[in-house]
Design a protein around this motif. Sequence first.
Motif, short mmCIF file in Angstrom:
data_model
loop_
_atom_site.label_atom_id
_atom_site.label_comp_id
_atom_site.label_asym_id
_atom_site.label_seq_id
_atom_site.Cartn_x
_atom_site.Cartn_y
_atom_site.Cartn_z
N TYR A 1 36.31 41.61 34.58
CA TYR A 1 36.20 42.62 34.95
C TYR A 1 35.38 42.80 36.44
N ASP A 2 35.08 41.79 36.66
CA ASP A 2 34.75 41.38 38.20
C ASP A 2 35.37 40.33 38.48
N CYS A 3 36.50 40.22 37.99
CA CYS A 3 37.54 39.17 39.00
C CYS A 3 38.80 39.19 37.98
N ASP A 4 40.05 38.67 38.24
CA ASP A 4 41.14 38.39 37.35
C ASP A 4 41.34 37.46 36.95
N SER A 5 41.38 36.68 35.20
CA SER A 5 41.03 36.10 34.50
C SER A 5 40.99 34.87 34.41
N LEU A 6 42.65 35.13 35.13
CA LEU A 6 43.42 33.90 35.35
C LEU A 6 44.46 33.10 36.59
N ALA A 7 44.17 34.64 37.44
CA ALA A 7 44.52 34.42 38.85
C ALA A 7 44.05 33.25 39.52
N LEU A 8 43.03 32.67 39.51
CA LEU A 8 42.46 31.49 39.84
C LEU A 8 42.48 30.42 38.43
N GLU A 9 43.21 30.58 38.23
CA GLU A 9 42.83 29.42 37.05
C GLU A 9 42.80 28.08 37.65
N THR A 10 44.18 27.83 38.66
CA THR A 10 44.59 26.23 38.38
C THR A 10 42.92 25.86 39.04
N VAL A 11 42.12 26.50 40.25
CA VAL A 11 41.15 26.63 40.68
C VAL A 11 40.04 26.11 39.53
N THR A 12 40.11 27.28 38.68
CA THR A 12 37.79 27.39 37.77
C THR A 12 38.78 26.87 36.30
N GLY A 13 40.60 26.89 36.36
CA GLY A 13 40.19 25.84 34.77
C GLY A 13 39.07 27.04 33.59
N PHE A 14 39.51 28.07 33.78
CA PHE A 14 38.50 28.62 33.32
C PHE A 14 39.62 29.08 31.84
#
Lengths: 333, 283
Positions: free
Chosen positions: A138-151
């Motif tokens: 909602y306040d970010c893209d869930s996957l766009a920074l996955e390589t950084v965040t490991g969300f």
Amino acid sequence: MIEAIYIEEAVRQHRRTAEILTRFPKARLIPCERYGEVFNPRSQDFKIQKRRPALILAEKFDNFVLPTPDGFGIGGTENYYFSHMLNCLYDCRYCFLQGMFRSAHYLLFVNYESFMDAIDSTLDKSTTDKTVTFFSGYDCDSLALETVTGFAEAFLPFFRERPRALHELRTKSVNIQALLKTEPLDNCVTAFSFTPAEISEKVEHGVPPVKRRIEAMKQLAERGWPLGLRLDPLIYHGRFESNYRRLVNDLFAAVPAEAFHSVSLGAMRFPKAMFDPMVKLYPDELLLAGPLHPSNGMVTYRREVEEEMTQFCRSLLGDYLPAEKFFHCAPWS
Amino acid sequence: MAFRTDHHLTGSVNIVTALPAEARPLVGHFELRSSRTDPFSVYTNGDSSVRLIVSGVGKSAAGRAVKHLAGLFDSTGSNAWLNVGIAGHESLPLGTMVAAHKISDEKTGRSWFPPMVLDFPCETATLLTVEEETDDYPDNALVEMEAVGFYATASDFSTHELIHCLKVVSDNRREKKLDGKSVSELITAQLAAVESVVQSILQLSAELGKRRVVPRQLKDFLEQWKFTVTQSHQLEKLLRRWEVIFPKADPFEAASPESRNGRDVVQLLSRQLAEASVEAEQL
């Protein structure tokens, strides 16, 4: 990509902080007490910062899980959202984040376990045995920074063990490796939002092309992941009908209709309090210049335009999907 | 009397130094001329796009100088601000230039964080602003006496991305060069680097200024019809949108035939804008 990283002293030794820092060996590391010192001051320029956003690594202390607005959902009776990150890799000109936050820096809360505890508490408190839906992105893209965040890598196993929870990963990213390398979850919907390619190329800066996103959906569908389709925002323009028809045809030519868990539509609209700062940042932006008008604290298309767009797209999608898959999950609708 | 030159399109930068010895090389390099001396020495270039003020030593003096300069020139929020001066560091060689990525007040513990949006021609570091001269160098930070007063006050007048501090190391544990001649030499050796930062923030200042240009026909409208304060704000927004949506159509002609008063004008322009059709190619 990220040249500066602000680190709250409290999370300097956090395992996730250490993992992230190894990805950016050349970044300047700047210690801070609390993220608000960097993220919240008045007189910041979102547009200038967006050219070189820094990463802020912080700890969140409260409000991990929040209820969604009334009527927002994809079938569940209880709906919540959570934001492990504020701000987005992409630069969509219609994005409300640029009117909501003073800073364009990526603010990442590294204490994912606290979010998970809050999700568990929410499930425990739930009064029924029915599905409880949790929206991320909602306040970010869930996957766009996955390589950084490991969300996704952290949260997919978590939700796998909680079948009562339904998780929506809202995204425009094709960064789906974290999903492809694990068995699909019935209770995780990867929801892709689209505008037609002709619009996306002009106003969704940095977002992967529509074709690549459709290809990513196809790959996920082939692996058995449930998908969501979000035509949100619907953007009115001269060849609205033919462009949306092409988009929908392309989507369903590549992705089998059975793969879609849900679909939602929402015309472009903004709370006025967010719209005004956006226009100050982009006074020459045609998308924001019109044809919009203020109404009841919102800035929207005229009602008949909104209805025309929504009805048209609903009818297009109705050729492929049954009515029970249509839901309402556009903010401020 | 205030200087009222319009630098919306070219950008403008206000430079603050504590000492005349820090100012002299900058005055020469940017071809500045003294424009006033009371209560602060102020210098400007030919078109007043570069201004410099000598604040005196200390954060309070720096803050007062910023206020004074902001009062002399248009405070549209698009001026860039640059603090140039000397600082001490435990080990960095004398003459090293550093840009601030964090500015901390030793007395209060409060910190400010200039956004790292420029290509600095030097390393960046934390600045620690102290109340009195000291030989006690902090770990991993430069020590000086003005940055907090400068930055905190400048951020009342401009956006953070346009406010930066450049410090040249004048003393460390082993040696000091604090006399006026040496200080001027240290600054002179870094003029090319200062120039590159000035050019970068002038560009940002110009970009910000362009966003705030008043629609060109606003004055004509305000002369032709009577508007309340609210209506005149609405009109300004509508004319801005009009220039984007109908760049070739004259809003004055569109409004004239039917409008009896400001309210009519606002309604008419609003209606036409709400009914505009936008092609994807135009976006």
